[in-house]
Design a protein around this motif. Structure first.
Motif, PDB file in Angstrom:
ATOM      1  N   SER A  34       1.335   4.165  -2.821  1.00  0.00           N
ATOM      2  CA  SER A  34       0.986   5.764  -2.483  1.00  0.00           C
ATOM      3  C   SER A  34       2.370   6.584  -2.850  1.00  0.00           C
ATOM      4  O   SER A  34       2.446   7.547  -3.401  1.00  0.00           O
ATOM      5  CB  SER A  34       0.918   5.915  -1.062  1.00  0.00           C
ATOM      6  OG  SER A  34      -0.231   5.325  -0.790  1.00  0.00           O
ATOM      7  N   GLU A  74       3.161  10.336   5.067  1.00  0.00           N
ATOM      8  CA  GLU A  74       2.075  10.266   5.246  1.00  0.00           C
ATOM      9  C   GLU A  74       1.641  10.775   6.869  1.00  0.00           C
ATOM     10  O   GLU A  74       0.447  11.510   6.884  1.00  0.00           O
ATOM     11  CB  GLU A  74       1.497   8.751   5.145  1.00  0.00           C
ATOM     12  CG  GLU A  74       1.034   8.279   3.776  1.00  0.00           C
ATOM     13  CD  GLU A  74       0.523   6.957   3.718  1.00  0.00           C
ATOM     14  OE1 GLU A  74      -0.022   6.608   4.524  1.00  0.00           O
ATOM     15  OE2 GLU A  74       0.407   6.532   2.555  1.00  0.00           O
ATOM     16  N   GLU A 101       7.449   6.601   2.679  1.00  0.00           N
ATOM     17  CA  GLU A 101       6.038   7.062   2.405  1.00  0.00           C
ATOM     18  C   GLU A 101       5.289   6.966   3.848  1.00  0.00           C
ATOM     19  O   GLU A 101       4.576   7.909   3.786  1.00  0.00           O
ATOM     20  CB  GLU A 101       5.580   5.776   1.478  1.00  0.00           C
ATOM     21  CG  GLU A 101       4.011   6.087   1.354  1.00  0.00           C
ATOM     22  CD  GLU A 101       3.660   7.251   0.640  1.00  0.00           C
ATOM     23  OE1 GLU A 101       2.514   7.753   1.148  1.00  0.00           O
ATOM     24  OE2 GLU A 101       4.276   8.172  -0.050  1.00  0.00           O
ATOM     25  N   LYS A 120       2.710   7.292  -6.776  1.00  0.00           N
ATOM     26  CA  LYS A 120       1.610   8.361  -6.978  1.00  0.00           C
ATOM     27  C   LYS A 120       2.042   9.692  -6.531  1.00  0.00           C
ATOM     28  O   LYS A 120       1.259  10.727  -6.876  1.00  0.00           O
ATOM     29  CB  LYS A 120       0.128   8.012  -6.468  1.00  0.00           C
ATOM     30  CG  LYS A 120      -0.337   6.614  -6.963  1.00  0.00           C
ATOM     31  CD  LYS A 120      -1.611   6.257  -6.323  1.00  0.00           C
ATOM     32  CE  LYS A 120      -2.346   4.914  -6.712  1.00  0.00           C
ATOM     33  NZ  LYS A 120      -3.448   4.579  -5.790  1.00  0.00           N
ATOM     34  N   ARG A 121       3.109   9.876  -5.876  1.00  0.00           N
ATOM     35  CA  ARG A 121       3.423  11.145  -5.366  1.00  0.00           C
ATOM     36  C   ARG A 121       4.344  12.277  -6.497  1.00  0.00           C
ATOM     37  O   ARG A 121       4.265  13.400  -6.200  1.00  0.00           O
ATOM     38  CB  ARG A 121       4.476  11.168  -4.233  1.00  0.00           C
ATOM     39  CG  ARG A 121       3.505  10.750  -3.107  1.00  0.00           C
ATOM     40  CD  ARG A 121       4.517  10.680  -1.593  1.00  0.00           C
ATOM     41  NE  ARG A 121       3.874  10.730  -0.434  1.00  0.00           N
ATOM     42  CZ  ARG A 121       3.320  11.413   0.197  1.00  0.00           C
ATOM     43  NH1 ARG A 121       3.461  12.715  -0.118  1.00  0.00           N
ATOM     44  NH2 ARG A 121       2.544  11.064   1.442  1.00  0.00           N
ATOM     45  N   GLN A 148       0.666  -1.179  -0.078  1.00  0.00           N
ATOM     46  CA  GLN A 148      -0.036  -0.083  -0.060  1.00  0.00           C
ATOM     47  C   GLN A 148       0.896   1.331  -0.073  1.00  0.00           C
ATOM     48  O   GLN A 148       0.622   2.147  -0.767  1.00  0.00           O
ATOM     49  CB  GLN A 148      -1.093  -0.035   1.192  1.00  0.00           C
ATOM     50  CG  GLN A 148      -1.927  -1.119   1.097  1.00  0.00           C
ATOM     51  CD  GLN A 148      -2.593  -0.916   2.334  1.00  0.00           C
ATOM     52  OE1 GLN A 148      -2.578  -0.484   3.492  1.00  0.00           O
ATOM     53  NE2 GLN A 148      -4.217  -1.735   2.421  1.00  0.00           N
ATOM     54  N   ARG A 149       1.807   1.087   0.561  1.00  0.00           N
ATOM     55  CA  ARG A 149       2.721   2.592   0.843  1.00  0.00           C
ATOM     56  C   ARG A 149       3.538   2.490  -0.592  1.00  0.00           C
ATOM     57  O   ARG A 149       3.841   3.758  -0.752  1.00  0.00           O
ATOM     58  CB  ARG A 149       3.727   2.540   2.185  1.00  0.00           C
ATOM     59  CG  ARG A 149       2.857   2.991   3.379  1.00  0.00           C
ATOM     60  CD  ARG A 149       3.246   2.171   4.623  1.00  0.00           C
ATOM     61  NE  ARG A 149       2.166   2.820   5.747  1.00  0.00           N
ATOM     62  CZ  ARG A 149       1.031   2.146   5.909  1.00  0.00           C
ATOM     63  NH1 ARG A 149       0.605   1.153   4.913  1.00  0.00           N
ATOM     64  NH2 ARG A 149       0.042   2.578   6.776  1.00  0.00           N
TER      65      ARG A 149
END
Length: 627
Positions: A579, A621, A617, A582-583, A575-576
């Motif tokens: 993410s 977050e 990540e 996508k940054r 998941q991380r």
């Protein structure tokens, strides 16, 4: 040991007080025993206290000088404060603290007083009459100090999270520092992962006056290493090393709270425990984190040392699953991203829960006494530097063949070395600590070029200081300086501070006593060449340590991370990584390909080379940092 903070340049006292209270609140975990602040137009100073010396309320900070002119907030310990207090006998002391000794020393010697301090520290001192503020950080960077400057406003704090809590700075990623993190799983001072937030360098100070701030250095290893060993026999050098280390340990036993020591059963921690047992006035308490699984456990070595020195030994047995359960809390405690923090978090947690407020650690022994393989490698490269003079085409072909025949992290680094035009320290050393090649990181980031390699820059700066001062340190000492100023200061010490202070535990590091460091850096290579594990150290200790401890295999803190990332931590990690992709700072396809290579067992992608991206990540977050 505490946390300090300050707001300089905000004229409205009500606003400055509000900002300071928020910053102080964000670092409450560092000092659960007391909280203090002092505010005047343009200057606000705050502190959270963990009481170690003089537990009474007399140690409250901010502390004022007897004449009322100086105001001080201080994080750390001055180990020689008693000797300084005797020298500064005419000061009207009101406490038994080392904090007050700083004020007395400043009144007599001004900024030069820092040269007389033996300790770990970060402090801010305000001179009302001169309307100026000084920020100081200890020689070796044991205690952190972060700051943010915007116009005439300067904020400072012991942790990044405190500055972020102020609301005065944008929560933006420092993209220029990203390459540094990707190379070395940390960001080297003075930069941090947050845009605009900087770290005061070790051995440096900041002077704030009339709306401006200047920074200068007061100590560097290359210009302060000792020549005392020149012309002396090995027997004399061993004795001096022993005396300096014993004195360093003795100094660090001054405390008014229960204390102990981390004991892994390795050379460094065992040496500290052995010396503690010789100089302490009470039975030494030792703590080891052990595992039932023999492959992960150093229990038998630690138990043997504890038995030899008759320590009050606590063996904290964990299963890997116990450790796994603590990882989320460890990540939450992380003030600045690092791929190597959870281990320290767990050791600190269980030690604090055992009733200990201060613990000694063997950190620094490897860096000072040539304990890592990198010392052997750098020495070997100097012997075979003729290889670097072979035609580049030949060397590139050899490197390509090695990578193809046996793909691994090691073969990749050999190939990188073969591509260098020379094997001097500034070219070769950075490769030994780098996670990925720049070629791969350009693919990962989608960039055609990366920022200058910070570790290479640090080595060059060290070389330049040697040239400027007409000195030439021994090769192994140069490697020690490279290790100290890169990996140790920016990963090990930062992790130790943020993870131990998450539990309000003070960690002291005798191997980083600056007098010992200066002496050992001046010892010739012939006396510490790593023909055996940390030869100079073990020879200096004589019969203090059993031979099976000296000759045991080096383990470190080994855990089944490879399995966790493929099983228990699989969803968390994936998941991380998704993410992170996508940054817009990394190429999503490259991140996924890296993850798949790890899952497939590619030997060139170890767990650590994936985990530190997961950590990054998670930290971004947790702190709301935007690209």
């Amino acid at each position: 040991m505490c946390g300090i903070s300050g707001v300089i340049g905000v004229a409205a006292t009500e606003r400055a007080t509000g900002i300071l209270n928020v910053i102080n609140g964000a670092i409450a975990h560092r000092g659960p025993d007391d909280c203090g602040s002092w505010v005047t137009p343009g200057i606000a100073l705050g502190q959270r206290r963990l009481s170690i010396i003089d537990l009474s309320c007399a140690g409250h900070q901010p502390m004022h000088s007897a004449d009322g002119n100086l105001v001080l907030v201080f994080n750390g310990e001055i180990y020689n404060y008693r000797e300084l207090r005797q020298e500064l006998y005419d000061y009207p002391y009101q406490t038994q603290t080392d904090t007050e000794v700083i004020l007395a020393a400043w009144q007599k010697w001004g900024t030069a007083c820092v040269h007389r301090f033996n300790g770990m520290f970060a402090f801010a001192i305000h001179d009302k009459a001169r309307n100026e503020v000084y920020l100081f950080r200890d020689r070796l960077g044991i205690k952190p100090l972060y700051y943010y400057q915007s116009g005439e406003v300067v904020l400072f704090c012991s942790e990044v999270r405190g500055l972020l809590a102020s609301g005065l700075l944008p929560r933006k990623l420092n993209k220029a520092a990203l390459a540094d993190y990707l190379r070395y799983q940390t960001v080297h001072a003075p930069e941090t992962m947050v845009l605009g937030v900087l770290m005061l360098l070790p051995g440096h100070y900041m002077h704030i006056k009339d709306g401006g701030a200047t920074i200068a250095g007061y100590w560097a290893p290359e210009t302060n290493y000792s020549r005392r060993s020149e012309g002396k026999s090995y027997t004399e050098i061993k004795q001096e090393v022993y005396t300096l280390l014993q004195r360093a340990v003795e100094r660090r036993l001054v405390a008014d709270v229960p204390f102990g020591a981390f004991l892994s059963g390795g050379i460094d921690s065992s040496a500290i425990v052995g010396l503690m047992s010789r100089v302490a006035s009470q039975r030494v308490k030792t703590f080891s984190v052990t595992f039932e699984e023999e492959a992960f456990s150093e229990a038998r070595y630690a138990a043997a040392v504890a038995k030899k020195f008759n320590t009050d030994h606590t063996e904290i047995r964990l299963t890997p699953d116990n450790f796994l359960e603590l990882i989320p809390a460890a990540l939450q405690a992380m003030d600045h991203p690092s791929g190597d923090g959870p281990n320290t978090y767990v050791v600190s947690k269980v030690t604090k829960e055992a009733g200990i407020t201060m613990a000694l650690s063997g950190l620094g022994g490897d860096e000072l006494f040539a304990g890592y393989d990198v010392f052997n490698r750098m020495a070997a490269l100097q012997q075979y530097r003729w290889v670097a003079r072979l035609p580049l085409a030949v060397r590139r072909a050899a490197g390509f063949t090695i990578r193809k025949l046996k793909p691994s992290v090691a073969s990749t680094k050999i190939s990188e070395l073969l591509n260098l035009s020379s094997w001097d320290l500034s070219g070769a050393y950075p490769i030994t600590r780098q996670f990925y090649t720049d070629e791969f990181l350009q693919q990962l980031t989608g960039r055609t070029s990366l920022e200058e390699n910070r570790v290479q820059q640090l080595v060059r700066e060290s070389n330049n200081r040697q040239v400027q001062h007409g000195v030439n340190m021994p090769l192994l000492s140069q490697v020690s300086v490279a290790e100290i100023t890169s990996y140790m200061q920016n990963t090990l010490l930062r992790d130790t501070d943020q993870m131990s202070m998450a539990h309000a535990l003070e960690v002291r590091v005798p191997f980083l006593d600056y007098e010992l460091v200066e002496y050992v850096l001046g010892v010739p290579d012939s006396y510490k060449y790593p023909t055996s594990p940390k030869k100079l150290l073990t020879d200096a200790l004589g019969d203090l340590l059993p031979m099976d401890i000296i000759n045991r295999p080096k383990m470190g803190f080994i855990l089944p991370w490879q399995n966790w990332l493929r099983q228990e931590l699989y969803t968390f990690a994936e998941q991380r990584l998704n993410s992170l992709g996508k940054r817009g700072i990394l190429v999503p396809q490259e991140v996924q390909q890296l993850w798949q290579r790890f899952l497939a067992g590619d030997p060139a992608v170890t767990w650590a080379r994936v985990w530190y991206l997961v950590v990054l990540e998670n930290w971004l977050e947790a702190h709301g940092i935007e690209a």
